[in-house]
Design a protein around this motif. Structure first.
Motif, PDB file in Angstrom:
ATOM      1  N   ALA A 379       0.845  -1.186   0.000  1.00 46.31           N
ATOM      2  CA  ALA A 379       0.000   0.000   0.000  1.00 46.31           C
ATOM      3  C   ALA A 379       0.882   1.238   0.000  1.00 46.31           C
ATOM      4  O   ALA A 379       2.002   1.221   0.519  1.00 46.31           O
ATOM      5  N   PRO A 380       0.421   2.346  -0.565  1.00 41.34           N
ATOM      6  CA  PRO A 380       1.247   3.561  -0.588  1.00 41.34           C
ATOM      7  C   PRO A 380       1.344   4.190   0.799  1.00 41.34           C
ATOM      8  O   PRO A 380       0.485   3.986   1.659  1.00 41.34           O
ATOM      9  N   TYR A 381       2.420   4.938   1.007  1.00 42.12           N
ATOM     10  CA  TYR A 381       2.573   5.727   2.233  1.00 42.12           C
ATOM     11  C   TYR A 381       3.247   7.036   1.856  1.00 42.12           C
ATOM     12  O   TYR A 381       4.257   7.039   1.133  1.00 42.12           O
ATOM     13  N   THR A 382       2.711   8.135   2.343  1.00 44.14           N
ATOM     14  CA  THR A 382       3.282   9.453   2.074  1.00 44.14           C
ATOM     15  C   THR A 382       3.724  10.078   3.388  1.00 44.14           C
ATOM     16  O   THR A 382       2.931  10.172   4.335  1.00 44.14           O
ATOM     17  N   TYR A 383       4.985  10.480   3.442  1.00 40.89           N
ATOM     18  CA  TYR A 383       5.491  11.136   4.644  1.00 40.89           C
ATOM     19  C   TYR A 383       4.882  12.532   4.770  1.00 40.89           C
ATOM     20  O   TYR A 383       4.672  13.217   3.761  1.00 40.89           O
ATOM     21  N   PRO A 384       4.581  12.960   6.002  1.00 40.04           N
ATOM     22  CA  PRO A 384       3.993  14.296   6.196  1.00 40.04           C
ATOM     23  C   PRO A 384       4.906  15.403   5.679  1.00 40.04           C
ATOM     24  O   PRO A 384       6.124  15.231   5.569  1.00 40.04           O
ATOM     25  N   ALA A 385       4.300  16.569   5.405  1.00 37.02           N
ATOM     26  CA  ALA A 385       5.046  17.700   4.842  1.00 37.02           C
ATOM     27  C   ALA A 385       6.159  18.155   5.771  1.00 37.02           C
ATOM     28  O   ALA A 385       7.230  18.566   5.304  1.00 37.02           O
ATOM     29  N   TRP A 386       5.956  18.073   7.092  1.00 34.50           N
ATOM     30  CA  TRP A 386       6.998  18.546   8.011  1.00 34.50           C
ATOM     31  C   TRP A 386       8.234  17.647   7.970  1.00 34.50           C
ATOM     32  O   TRP A 386       9.328  18.072   8.338  1.00 34.50           O
ATOM     33  N   VAL A 387       8.084  16.414   7.483  1.00 37.51           N
ATOM     34  CA  VAL A 387       9.240  15.518   7.341  1.00 37.51           C
ATOM     35  C   VAL A 387      10.041  15.878   6.092  1.00 37.51           C
ATOM     36  O   VAL A 387      11.266  15.708   6.054  1.00 37.51           O
ATOM     37  N   THR A 388       9.372  16.385   5.096  1.00 36.08           N
ATOM     38  CA  THR A 388      10.050  16.725   3.833  1.00 36.08           C
ATOM     39  C   THR A 388      10.449  18.200   3.764  1.00 36.08           C
ATOM     40  O   THR A 388      10.848  18.682   2.705  1.00 36.08           O
ATOM     41  N   ASP A 389      10.346  18.905   4.893  1.00 31.71           N
ATOM     42  CA  ASP A 389      10.766  20.310   4.964  1.00 31.71           C
ATOM     43  C   ASP A 389      11.746  20.452   6.120  1.00 31.71           C
ATOM     44  O   ASP A 389      11.419  20.932   7.190  1.00 31.71           O
ATOM     45  N   SER A 390      12.982  20.001   5.884  1.00 26.08           N
ATOM     46  CA  SER A 390      13.948  19.916   6.989  1.00 26.08           C
ATOM     47  C   SER A 390      15.192  20.781   6.803  1.00 26.08           C
ATOM     48  O   SER A 390      16.127  20.694   7.593  1.00 26.08           O
ATOM     49  N   MET A 391      15.213  21.616   5.765  1.00 28.62           N
ATOM     50  CA  MET A 391      16.381  22.463   5.519  1.00 28.62           C
ATOM     51  C   MET A 391      16.136  23.861   6.081  1.00 28.62           C
ATOM     52  O   MET A 391      15.438  24.677   5.478  1.00 28.62           O
ATOM     53  N   HIS A 392      16.684  24.125   7.263  1.00 29.55           N
ATOM     54  CA  HIS A 392      16.468  25.403   7.938  1.00 29.55           C
ATOM     55  C   HIS A 392      17.817  26.050   8.254  1.00 29.55           C
ATOM     56  O   HIS A 392      18.262  26.069   9.394  1.00 29.55           O
ATOM     57  N   ILE A 393      18.440  26.562   7.208  1.00 29.40           N
ATOM     58  CA  ILE A 393      19.764  27.186   7.341  1.00 29.40           C
ATOM     59  C   ILE A 393      19.647  28.576   7.963  1.00 29.40           C
ATOM     60  O   ILE A 393      20.471  28.979   8.790  1.00 29.40           O
ATOM     61  N   GLY A 394      18.643  29.344   7.537  1.00 31.59           N
ATOM     62  CA  GLY A 394      18.404  30.651   8.134  1.00 31.59           C
ATOM     63  C   GLY A 394      19.237  31.781   7.569  1.00 31.59           C
ATOM     64  O   GLY A 394      19.201  32.902   8.081  1.00 31.59           O
ATOM     65  N   ARG A 395      19.997  31.519   6.521  1.00 32.58           N
ATOM     66  CA  ARG A 395      20.792  32.578   5.889  1.00 32.58           C
ATOM     67  C   ARG A 395      21.180  32.135   4.489  1.00 32.58           C
ATOM     68  O   ARG A 395      21.120  30.944   4.168  1.00 32.58           O
ATOM     69  N   SER A 396      21.590  33.079   3.689  1.00 31.03           N
ATOM     70  CA  SER A 396      22.034  32.767   2.339  1.00 31.03           C
ATOM     71  C   SER A 396      23.442  32.181   2.377  1.00 31.03           C
ATOM     72  O   SER A 396      24.300  32.635   3.137  1.00 31.03           O
ATOM     73  N   ILE A 397      23.671  31.171   1.543  1.00 31.67           N
ATOM     74  CA  ILE A 397      25.007  30.589   1.402  1.00 31.67           C
ATOM     75  C   ILE A 397      25.640  31.184   0.147  1.00 31.67           C
ATOM     76  O   ILE A 397      25.102  31.055  -0.957  1.00 31.67           O
ATOM     77  N   THR A 398      26.772  31.871   0.323  1.00 36.57           N
ATOM     78  CA  THR A 398      27.514  32.477  -0.783  1.00 36.57           C
ATOM     79  C   THR A 398      28.963  32.029  -0.697  1.00 36.57           C
ATOM     80  O   THR A 398      29.365  31.416   0.298  1.00 36.57           O
ATOM     81  N   PRO A 399      29.782  32.309  -1.718  1.00 35.26           N
ATOM     82  CA  PRO A 399      31.212  31.979  -1.597  1.00 35.26           C
ATOM     83  C   PRO A 399      31.847  32.579  -0.347  1.00 35.26           C
ATOM     84  O   PRO A 399      32.765  31.975   0.237  1.00 35.26           O
ATOM     85  N   GLU A 400      31.364  33.745   0.096  1.00 32.36           N
ATOM     86  CA  GLU A 400      31.908  34.372   1.307  1.00 32.36           C
ATOM     87  C   GLU A 400      31.665  33.513   2.551  1.00 32.36           C
ATOM     88  O   GLU A 400      32.403  33.616   3.538  1.00 32.36           O
ATOM     89  N   SER A 401      30.653  32.672   2.497  1.00 35.87           N
ATOM     90  CA  SER A 401      30.325  31.825   3.656  1.00 35.87           C
ATOM     91  C   SER A 401      31.431  30.816   3.959  1.00 35.87           C
ATOM     92  O   SER A 401      31.471  30.249   5.051  1.00 35.87           O
ATOM     93  N   PHE A 402      32.348  30.603   3.005  1.00 37.28           N
ATOM     94  CA  PHE A 402      33.381  29.579   3.155  1.00 37.28           C
ATOM     95  C   PHE A 402      34.754  30.166   3.492  1.00 37.28           C
ATOM     96  O   PHE A 402      35.743  29.437   3.551  1.00 37.28           O
ATOM     97  N   ALA A 403      34.807  31.467   3.702  1.00 38.13           N
ATOM     98  CA  ALA A 403      36.091  32.130   3.956  1.00 38.13           C
ATOM     99  C   ALA A 403      36.647  31.760   5.329  1.00 38.13           C
ATOM    100  O   ALA A 403      35.934  31.788   6.329  1.00 38.13           O
ATOM    101  N   ILE A 404      37.947  31.386   5.357  1.00 35.81           N
ATOM    102  CA  ILE A 404      38.658  31.100   6.611  1.00 35.81           C
ATOM    103  C   ILE A 404      39.836  32.072   6.697  1.00 35.81           C
ATOM    104  O   ILE A 404      40.797  31.959   5.931  1.00 35.81           O
ATOM    105  N   GLU A 405      39.748  33.007   7.612  1.00 33.59           N
ATOM    106  CA  GLU A 405      40.781  34.038   7.699  1.00 33.59           C
ATOM    107  C   GLU A 405      42.048  33.506   8.358  1.00 33.59           C
ATOM    108  O   GLU A 405      42.001  32.706   9.294  1.00 33.59           O
TER     109      GLU A 405
END
Length: 596
Positions: A379-405
């Motif tokens: 039988a089919p099973y569909t995971y709830p929407a809250w299970v498929t919405d798990s990416m909560h970074i909270g900011r934009s990822i840019t090349p600057e995000s990887f800078a190590i001074e």
């Protein structure tokens, strides 16, 4: 322990089974003329019948008197029949398949039951998501026994996860009818040094009369291993040397010998049995982590049994290691693990014992697979929407995000050196170039920038490091399969490709991606908690195979490289790891600076 994994409880059908064995009632099914692999006595019984009623075995021997007008007769015609195979330690999420699709993939290979530790999804979304996996499992005939995740987070204080599991949570799950024990206790330092939190979690399991499974990855096998076993831990799958497994079995622990897609420990660890000639009753074969490609191309427990036989283990002994030994480890051998009266009729037909060729599988007396294909629709099973919405970074990822001074023209740094097919790594050092006040990767030294972004609660915490051993010449790789917190992990030669890889996974809701020169070469979307997909195993295997080809294109020839990459943040394994909070020395369990 009341077993919830058989079609009918024994107390409900015991009178009927006795009547069938006596011949006063007909059996539902009778298997005739089989070569029975008797794991109770380690022998093969020729020309043996089996009578089945109410999903259980009523008689083993001559069953002619059990055949009635409505009895289905299965003529084995000289094939071997063995108990259905059990996987004593598995993380279904590592297959990248939903539980339903995982069941569809493994049952034709003789697997009738798994002891799954869903700590991957629990680290992302908590026990509610574990309950979703249990619901998914219900639509399948596979016996999906749950061991409650014990370490969420795996090493408290060193990483940020999406959930927290405490003693009260564990106690609550011990009342669930599909929970049989506690998942691997990775916080072995907490056990050794009598930490209240770790011991209370174990205690709640012991109070419930259930099994505590272990994770003791240290090479020390003296007072530390004794202390670990004394706390009630019954088994461990982290042996990487023969002497590790031998020491555990000598202390009465079950040594779970692992052969997964990337962690191929069996060749070495099985020598604890083949060379030392000890009693093998405490040896169990497990997969731990298996990629869809392995399931499709090689199989599941049938493949692992085959590997044990190739390493010199007697076939019947190898089958004991995935049947009765496993059932006894979880104190469920009164129901599972042998073909004997009263037990669940979970049966594997084998046309070739040495090659472990599975032709038919029965679970609770029902044929669920024939000639490598499931005979039941799910039988089919569909995971709830809250299970498929798990990416909560909270900011934009840019090349600057990887800078190590860093100051100067070069800087000495700590480096994580990964090893192909091994769970352990090494801490090494390297001198890296500094350009514009920022540390750079150095492909000539095979040293690549590595960054972990917290993805659960938008905390913004980020860990920076360098890794050696992948052989990448250009490009970047990203994954949300990053044990055990499963934050967003990115490895690469340049910041631009690293940013593209990260943003690709944010867009897909998680998964694994390879990028080179501004182009996405390959991506495996894993929208279910950033860990799984509900596509069939064959489709997922094709996606993963394509992705591994892209790894080769950018220079990596490692076996299952994403599985090796996924362990970079796992701070309960030696020697040096990187979490979203920083570099962790996993021998001293302390944070250490990147720049020397």
């Amino acid at each position: 322990m009341i077993n919830q994994f058989c079609h009918s409880p024994l107390w409900e059908v015991s009178r009927n089974l006795s009547a069938v064995a006596q011949g006063s009632k007909p059996a539902d099914i009778v298997i005739t003329g089989a070569r029975l692999v008797n794991v109770c006595t380690k022998e093969i019984l020729p020309d043996t019948d089996l009578a089945i009623s109410s999903g259980r075995i009523a008689l083993v021997g001559d069953a002619a008197h059990c055949i009635g007008e409505g009895t289905e007769v299965i003529r084995a015609e000289g094939q071997y029949i063995a108990p259905g195979f059990l996987d004593g330690h598995i993380h279904v999420e590592s297959s990248m398949l939903s539980v339903g699709e995982y069941a569809r993939a493994v049952i034709p290979h003789g697997t009738v039951g798994i002891y799954m530790d869903p700590h991957e999804i629990c680290n992302v979304l908590g026990l509610e998501a574990v309950a979703c996996m249990a619901e998914d499992a219900k639509r399948t005939p596979l016996k999906a026994m749950i061991t409650t995740p014990s370490c969420v987070p795996a090493v408290p204080g060193f990483e940020d996860t999406g959930a927290f599991i405490g003693p009260a949570d564990v106690a609550k799950t011990m009342t669930w009818n599909n929970v049989v024990g506690l998942g691997e206790m990775m916080n072995f330092p907490g056990i050794l040094y009598s930490d209240d939190h770790a011991h209370q979690i174990v205690d709640e399991t012991l109070k419930a009369g259930k099994i505590v499974t272990g994770h003791y990855s240290m090479p020390e096998t003296g007072k530390g291993l004794n202390a670990y076993a004394a706390a009630g831990i019954r088994c461990c799958h982290e042996s990487t040397r023969a002497e590790d497994a031998l020491a555990k079995m000598r202390l009465g622990m079950y040594a779970m010998i692992r052969e997964g897609s990337a962690w191929r420990d069996l060749q070495e660890v099985i020598r604890s049995i083949t060379q030392h000639k000890i009693d093998s009753r405490l040896a169990v074969l497990v997969s731990d982590d298996t990629h869809p490609h392995t399931l499709v191309a090689q199989g599941h427990m049938d493949h692992i049994v085959r590997r044990a036989i190739e390493e010199g283990v007697d076939p019947v002994t190898a089958i004991q290691m995935v049947t009765i030994n496993c059932a006894q480890c979880f104190q469920m051998d009164h129901e599972l693990g042998s073909l004997s009266p009263g037990k669940c009729a979970d049966i594997v037909f084998l046309s070739d014992l040495e090659k472990v060729k599975v032709t038919r599988v029965l679970i609770d007396g029902v044929v669920v697979s024939m000639d490598g294909r499931m005979t039941q629709e799910l039988a089919p099973y569909t995971y709830p929407a809250w299970v498929t919405d798990s990416m909560h970074i909270g900011r934009s990822i840019t090349p600057e995000s990887f800078a190590i001074e860093a100051a100067g023209d070069t800087a000495g740094v700590r480096v994580i050196e990964v090893l192909s097919g091994k769970v352990g790594n090494l801490e090494t050092n390297a001198v890296l170039p500094v350009v514009g006040g920022r540390l750079q990767s150095d492909v000539l030294q095979d040293v690549l920038k590595t960054v972990v972004f917290e993805r659960h609660h938008e905390t913004g915490t980020t860990g920076f490091g360098f890794v050696k051993g992948f052989g990448i010449q250009s490009g970047a790789m990203a994954s949300t399969v990053a044990h055990d917190a499963h934050n967003l992990l990115v490895v690469g030669t340049n910041d631009e490709d690293m940013a593209l890889a990260a943003n690709t996974l944010i867009r897909y809701g998680g998964g694994m991606a390879v990028v080179q020169e501004g182009k996405v070469l390959g991506c495996v979307p894993l929208p279910i908690a950033g860990l799984m997909n509900d596509k069939p195993a064959a489709e997922m295997a094709a996606l993963v195979a394509e992705l591994e080809e892209t790894w080769a294109k950018i220079g990596c020839t490692m076996v299952s490289p994403f599985m090796t990459m996924a362990l970079i943040p796992l701070a309960c394994l030696p020697a040096l790891r990187l979490t979203n909070r920083g570099l962790v020395d996993c021998n001293t369990f302390s944070f250490v600076p990147l720049i020397l």
